[in-house]
Write a protein that holds these residues in place. Structure first.
Motif, mmCIF file in Angstrom:
data_model
loop_
_atom_site.group_PDB
_atom_site.id
_atom_site.type_symbol
_atom_site.label_atom_id
_atom_site.label_comp_id
_atom_site.label_asym_id
_atom_site.label_seq_id
_atom_site.Cartn_x
_atom_site.Cartn_y
_atom_site.Cartn_z
ATOM 1 N N GLU A 122 0.835 -1.207 0.000
ATOM 2 C CA GLU A 122 0.000 0.000 0.000
ATOM 3 C C GLU A 122 0.868 1.254 0.000
ATOM 4 O O GLU A 122 0.613 2.198 -0.742
ATOM 5 N N ALA A 123 1.904 1.276 0.815
ATOM 6 C CA ALA A 123 2.787 2.443 0.880
ATOM 7 C C ALA A 123 3.535 2.633 -0.439
ATOM 8 O O ALA A 123 3.704 3.761 -0.907
ATOM 9 N N ARG A 142 1.100 4.079 -2.979
ATOM 10 C CA ARG A 142 0.845 5.496 -2.700
ATOM 11 C C ARG A 142 2.035 6.346 -3.142
ATOM 12 O O ARG A 142 1.865 7.398 -3.779
ATOM 13 N N ARG A 182 2.085 6.621 -6.903
ATOM 14 C CA ARG A 182 1.028 7.522 -7.409
ATOM 15 C C ARG A 182 1.465 8.973 -7.260
ATOM 16 O O ARG A 182 1.297 9.774 -8.198
ATOM 17 N N TYR A 183 2.023 9.337 -6.120
ATOM 18 C CA TYR A 183 2.498 10.712 -5.941
ATOM 19 C C TYR A 183 3.629 11.029 -6.908
ATOM 20 O O TYR A 183 3.672 12.104 -7.493
ATOM 21 N N ALA A 217 5.071 9.447 1.864
ATOM 22 C CA ALA A 217 4.742 8.134 1.309
ATOM 23 C C ALA A 217 6.012 7.295 1.121
ATOM 24 O O ALA A 217 6.018 6.094 1.409
ATOM 25 N N ASP A 238 7.047 6.172 4.542
ATOM 26 C CA ASP A 238 6.157 5.086 4.986
ATOM 27 C C ASP A 238 6.537 3.770 4.312
ATOM 28 O O ASP A 238 6.532 2.714 4.945
ATOM 29 N N TYR A 239 6.873 3.847 3.034
ATOM 30 C CA TYR A 239 7.270 2.630 2.322
ATOM 31 C C TYR A 239 8.574 2.074 2.905
ATOM 32 O O TYR A 239 8.690 0.864 3.132
#
Length: 156
Positions: free
Chosen positions: A79-80, A83, A86-87, A133, A136-137
């Motif tokens: 998920e990270a 995200r 995508r950014y 993000a 977070d990843y």
């Protein structure tokens, strides 16, 4: 170990007695073998089995928890990563394009200073969100590696 204790120990003894001058000296030998007719250390054996079973249950619980941690960490990392991608690939370039367009329009008098500042703020927010993000990843990837390590080391 408890099974070994159900077989009694043999005790051997040697004795020498020195008597006053009028009596003879004596030598004695003894052998002692307890006969456990009713006690074969059953309680100790059962206690050891119960301890072994509890340890096995704790190990299995730790393995299941480690597998659950791995699954959770995989989902979190995926998920990270999505995200952050995508950014980086969609929102960041679009935000930069919008900012360039508004800057161009501002220089030509088509947009106000407030609109330019709002576009700069939005672009900055997108870049900060991208960095969050990515962080977070990285954090979830470390968690995944840690969970995999615990799983591979037997869950301890």
């Amino acid at each position: 170990e408890q099974k070994r204790e159900r077989v009694p120990d043999v005790t051997l003894g040697v004795q020498y007695e020195r008597n006053p001058p009028a009596l003879d000296n004596t030598v004695g030998v003894s052998v002692s073998l307890p006969l456990p007719i009713l006690d074969l250390n059953g309680a100790g054996i059962e206690s050891a089995r119960a301890s072994r079973d509890q340890a096995t249950a704790r190990l299995e619980k730790a393995r299941v928890q480690a597998a659950a941690d791995v699954a959770s960490a995989r989902v979190s990392a995926a998920e990270a990563y999505a995200r952050a991608q995508r950014y980086e690939q969609e929102l960041g370039p679009k935000s930069a394009d919008v900012l360039k367009t508004i800057e161009f329009s501002y220089r030509r008098g088509g947009n106000s200073l407030l609109e330019l500042l709002a576009a700069e703020r939005d672009d900055h927010d997108i870049r900060v969100a991208l960095l969050r993000a990515q962080a977070d990843y990285a954090e979830s990837a470390v968690s995944l590696l840690s969970a995999l390590n615990r799983l591979n080391s037997g869950g301890s």
